[in-house]
Design a protein around this motif. Structure first.
Motif, PDB file in Angstrom:
ATOM      1  N   PHE A  31       7.277  21.401  18.863  1.00 34.11           N
ATOM      2  CA  PHE A  31       8.592  21.723  18.303  1.00 34.11           C
ATOM      3  C   PHE A  31       9.010  23.141  18.690  1.00 34.11           C
ATOM      4  CE2 PHE A  31      11.370  23.024  14.708  1.00 34.11           C
ATOM      5  CZ  PHE A  31      12.417  22.157  14.997  1.00 34.11           C
ATOM      6  N   ILE A  32       8.057  24.054  18.733  1.00 35.20           N
ATOM      7  CA  ILE A  32       8.372  25.413  19.191  1.00 35.20           C
ATOM      8  C   ILE A  32       8.847  25.377  20.643  1.00 35.20           C
ATOM      9  CG2 ILE A  32       7.369  27.667  19.743  1.00 35.20           C
ATOM     10  CD1 ILE A  32       5.572  27.350  17.302  1.00 35.20           C
ATOM     11  N   ALA A  33       8.204  24.547  21.465  1.00 32.65           N
ATOM     12  CA  ALA A  33       8.630  24.411  22.855  1.00 32.65           C
ATOM     13  C   ALA A  33      10.052  23.863  22.948  1.00 32.65           C
ATOM     14  CB  ALA A  33       7.665  23.508  23.618  1.00 32.65           C
ATOM     15  N   VAL A  34      10.376  22.896  22.090  1.00 32.84           N
ATOM     16  CA  VAL A  34      11.727  22.333  22.077  1.00 32.84           C
ATOM     17  C   VAL A  34      12.744  23.406  21.687  1.00 32.84           C
ATOM     18  CG1 VAL A  34      13.234  20.701  20.891  1.00 32.84           C
ATOM     19  CG2 VAL A  34      10.985  19.964  21.669  1.00 32.84           C
ATOM     20  N   ILE A  35      12.401  24.245  20.707  1.00 33.03           N
ATOM     21  CA  ILE A  35      13.304  25.327  20.307  1.00 33.03           C
ATOM     22  C   ILE A  35      13.521  26.298  21.465  1.00 33.03           C
ATOM     23  CG2 ILE A  35      13.564  27.305  18.767  1.00 33.03           C
ATOM     24  CD1 ILE A  35      12.110  25.732  16.622  1.00 33.03           C
ATOM     25  N   PHE A 252      20.064  21.093  26.713  1.00 32.24           N
ATOM     26  CA  PHE A 252      21.040  20.439  25.842  1.00 32.24           C
ATOM     27  C   PHE A 252      20.366  19.360  24.995  1.00 32.24           C
ATOM     28  CE2 PHE A 252      25.162  17.817  25.554  1.00 32.24           C
ATOM     29  CZ  PHE A 252      25.473  18.423  24.351  1.00 32.24           C
ATOM     30  N   GLY A 253      19.470  18.592  25.628  1.00 30.31           N
ATOM     31  CA  GLY A 253      18.723  17.594  24.871  1.00 30.31           C
ATOM     32  C   GLY A 253      17.866  18.227  23.781  1.00 30.31           C
ATOM     33  N   SER A 254      17.281  19.384  24.078  1.00 36.95           N
ATOM     34  CA  SER A 254      16.473  20.076  23.073  1.00 36.95           C
ATOM     35  C   SER A 254      17.329  20.561  21.920  1.00 36.95           C
ATOM     36  CB  SER A 254      15.734  21.253  23.719  1.00 36.95           C
ATOM     37  OG  SER A 254      14.853  20.811  24.733  1.00 36.95           O
ATOM     38  N   ALA A 255      18.535  21.049  22.216  1.00 31.55           N
ATOM     39  CA  ALA A 255      19.442  21.490  21.146  1.00 31.55           C
ATOM     40  C   ALA A 255      19.803  20.320  20.234  1.00 31.55           C
ATOM     41  CB  ALA A 255      20.694  22.111  21.758  1.00 31.55           C
ATOM     42  N   ALA A 257      17.924  17.672  19.794  1.00 35.81           N
ATOM     43  CA  ALA A 257      16.703  17.317  19.070  1.00 35.81           C
ATOM     44  C   ALA A 257      16.473  18.260  17.889  1.00 35.81           C
ATOM     45  CB  ALA A 257      15.509  17.360  20.017  1.00 35.81           C
ATOM     46  N   VAL A 258      16.701  19.548  18.079  1.00 38.27           N
ATOM     47  CA  VAL A 258      16.549  20.504  16.982  1.00 38.27           C
ATOM     48  C   VAL A 258      17.547  20.196  15.869  1.00 38.27           C
ATOM     49  CG1 VAL A 258      16.800  22.928  16.324  1.00 38.27           C
ATOM     50  CG2 VAL A 258      15.601  22.329  18.429  1.00 38.27           C
ATOM     51  N   THR A 259      18.782  19.882  16.253  1.00 35.40           N
ATOM     52  CA  THR A 259      19.798  19.518  15.260  1.00 35.40           C
ATOM     53  C   THR A 259      19.382  18.270  14.487  1.00 35.40           C
ATOM     54  OG1 THR A 259      21.505  20.437  16.708  1.00 35.40           O
ATOM     55  CG2 THR A 259      22.233  18.997  14.934  1.00 35.40           C
ATOM     56  N   LEU A 260      18.781  17.313  15.201  1.00 37.28           N
ATOM     57  CA  LEU A 260      18.313  16.090  14.554  1.00 37.28           C
ATOM     58  C   LEU A 260      17.202  16.386  13.552  1.00 37.28           C
ATOM     59  CD1 LEU A 260      18.385  12.991  14.425  1.00 37.28           C
ATOM     60  CD2 LEU A 260      16.749  12.955  16.314  1.00 37.28           C
ATOM     61  N   VAL A 261      16.274  17.273  13.920  1.00 37.25           N
ATOM     62  CA  VAL A 261      15.196  17.641  13.003  1.00 37.25           C
ATOM     63  C   VAL A 261      15.757  18.338  11.764  1.00 37.25           C
ATOM     64  CG1 VAL A 261      13.159  19.109  12.724  1.00 37.25           C
ATOM     65  CG2 VAL A 261      13.445  17.771  14.807  1.00 37.25           C
ATOM     66  N   VAL A 262      16.727  19.222  11.969  1.00 41.61           N
ATOM     67  CA  VAL A 262      17.349  19.908  10.837  1.00 41.61           C
ATOM     68  C   VAL A 262      18.019  18.891   9.907  1.00 41.61           C
ATOM     69  CG1 VAL A 262      19.179  21.514  10.163  1.00 41.61           C
ATOM     70  CG2 VAL A 262      17.649  22.082  12.059  1.00 41.61           C
ATOM     71  N   ALA A 263      18.720  17.916  10.487  1.00 40.31           N
ATOM     72  CA  ALA A 263      19.359  16.875   9.671  1.00 40.31           C
ATOM     73  C   ALA A 263      18.319  16.085   8.893  1.00 40.31           C
ATOM     74  CB  ALA A 263      20.183  15.945  10.557  1.00 40.31           C
ATOM     75  N   SER A 264      17.176  15.770   9.522  1.00 38.36           N
ATOM     76  CA  SER A 264      16.116  15.032   8.833  1.00 38.36           C
ATOM     77  C   SER A 264      15.542  15.843   7.674  1.00 38.36           C
ATOM     78  CB  SER A 264      15.001  14.675   9.821  1.00 38.36           C
ATOM     79  OG  SER A 264      15.492  13.891  10.885  1.00 38.36           O
ATOM     80  N   VAL A 265      15.349  17.152   7.894  1.00 35.45           N
ATOM     81  CA  VAL A 265      14.830  18.009   6.830  1.00 35.45           C
ATOM     82  C   VAL A 265      15.814  18.069   5.668  1.00 35.45           C
ATOM     83  CG1 VAL A 265      14.206  20.382   6.243  1.00 35.45           C
ATOM     84  CG2 VAL A 265      13.377  19.374   8.369  1.00 35.45           C
ATOM     85  N   LEU A 266      17.103  18.149   5.982  1.00 32.92           N
ATOM     86  CA  LEU A 266      18.119  18.172   4.927  1.00 32.92           C
ATOM     87  C   LEU A 266      18.093  16.881   4.102  1.00 32.92           C
ATOM     88  CD1 LEU A 266      21.162  19.827   6.745  1.00 32.92           C
ATOM     89  CD2 LEU A 266      19.670  20.846   5.015  1.00 32.92           C
TER      90      LEU A 266
END
Length: 287
Positions: A31-35, A252-255, A257-266
């Motif tokens: 996940f750090i790599a994706v960020i 762009f795909g990583s951005a 993916a990060v947005t998706l993870v944030v939505a899941s955490v929310l």
């Protein structure tokens, strides 16, 4: 005393070390790599080029259709699963003998023994031109299109994720104290009043668990929209596959993916907050 405490701490640390190492290597570090990728640039030949920019996040609107479909169909799919799952879980937990209950629970879980890919292909045939539309044409209802529509995607979602909604609701209902139902009936409450005042509130933690579980999985769903949506119903998962494997725009795909993870955490935070408030209110009511 100090030695015993230190020994327990050491044992606990050693027991947790393998799981912690697994999570760090296969979850935290990727996940750090994706960020890091998400703040970079697309290399001329595709892939990742080192940089520090938020341009990828500013460009999220370019995939607004995928975001919109996901944010609409994922909660709608979870709600549809809930409407089907709750009566099933209620029947299993409160209306079936223990012996039959085990058999019916096994029937609920059995679809998981078959690949989701195979089950989705079966629905492609059922909804395709040689399935239900062919039958409708025989009885005088021609030109009915079921496949490659939002409705077919929703049907696939309900079928694929229904067991994940049934099981947590069943657990909540199965643990319900039957004496509360008997007391409600003894006090003159109707079955509907008992359900709304006792059964439903006490099962809401299981409902919230099922909703959050199904919603989070649907946020990254790829297979069902691809096969039953025919490329016309895009989810965020479809956008990620396209960006990483086709256009090779890793930043762009990583951005996304990060947005998706944030939505899941929310989603998890909201579900935990609602469940905590429900549990607190339930304890106060029982006192």
């Amino acid at each position: 005393m100090a030695t015993a405490t230190a020994r327990r701490t050491l044992v606990t640390t050693l027991l947790l070390a393998p799981a912690t190492a697994w999570l760090v290597v296969f979850l935290v570090l990727p996940f750090i790599a994706v960020i890091v990728f998400s703040v970079g640039l697309r290399a001329p030949e595709g892939g990742y080029q080192a940089a520090f920019t938020l341009a990828q996040y500013a460009n999220l609107g370019a995939r607004s259709t995928a975001f919109w479909n996901t944010m609409v169909l994922a909660p709608a799919g979870a709600l549809a699963c809930l409407l089907v799952a709750y009566p099933v879980a209620y029947y299993l937990a409160l209306r079936v003998s223990p012996r039959r209950r085990l058999i019916l629970l096994a029937l609920v879980v059995i679809p998981f023994w078959t690949s989701l890919l195979m089950r989705t292909y079966a629905w492609m045939y059922i909804l395709g031109a040689r399935g239900i539309p062919a039958f409708l044409d025989l009885i005088g209802i021609p030109d009915v299109r079921l496949l490659n529509t939002p409705g077919s995607v929703m049907l696939g979602i309900v079928y694929g994720y229904l067991p994940l909604m049934i099981l947590p609701i069943y657990v909540s209902l199965e643990r319900l104290d039957r004496r509360l139902l008997e007391a409600s009936a003894d006090l003159g409450a109707t079955p509907v009043s008992t359900f709304l005042g006792v059964t439903l509130p006490l099962s809401l933690p299981g409902v919230m668990t099922g909703i959050s579980l199904v919603t989070i999985l649907l946020l990254g769903e790829y297979l069902i929209p691809t096969l039953l949506g025919g490329g016309k119903v895009f989810f965020i998962g479809n956008a990620l596959v396209d960006l990483f494997l086709q256009s090779r725009n890793w930043p762009f795909g990583s951005a996304i993916a990060v947005t998706l993870v944030v939505a899941s955490v929310l989603v998890l935070l909201v579900a935990n907050r609602v469940t905590a408030r429900i549990s607190g209110a339930r304890q106060v009511d029982l006192i």
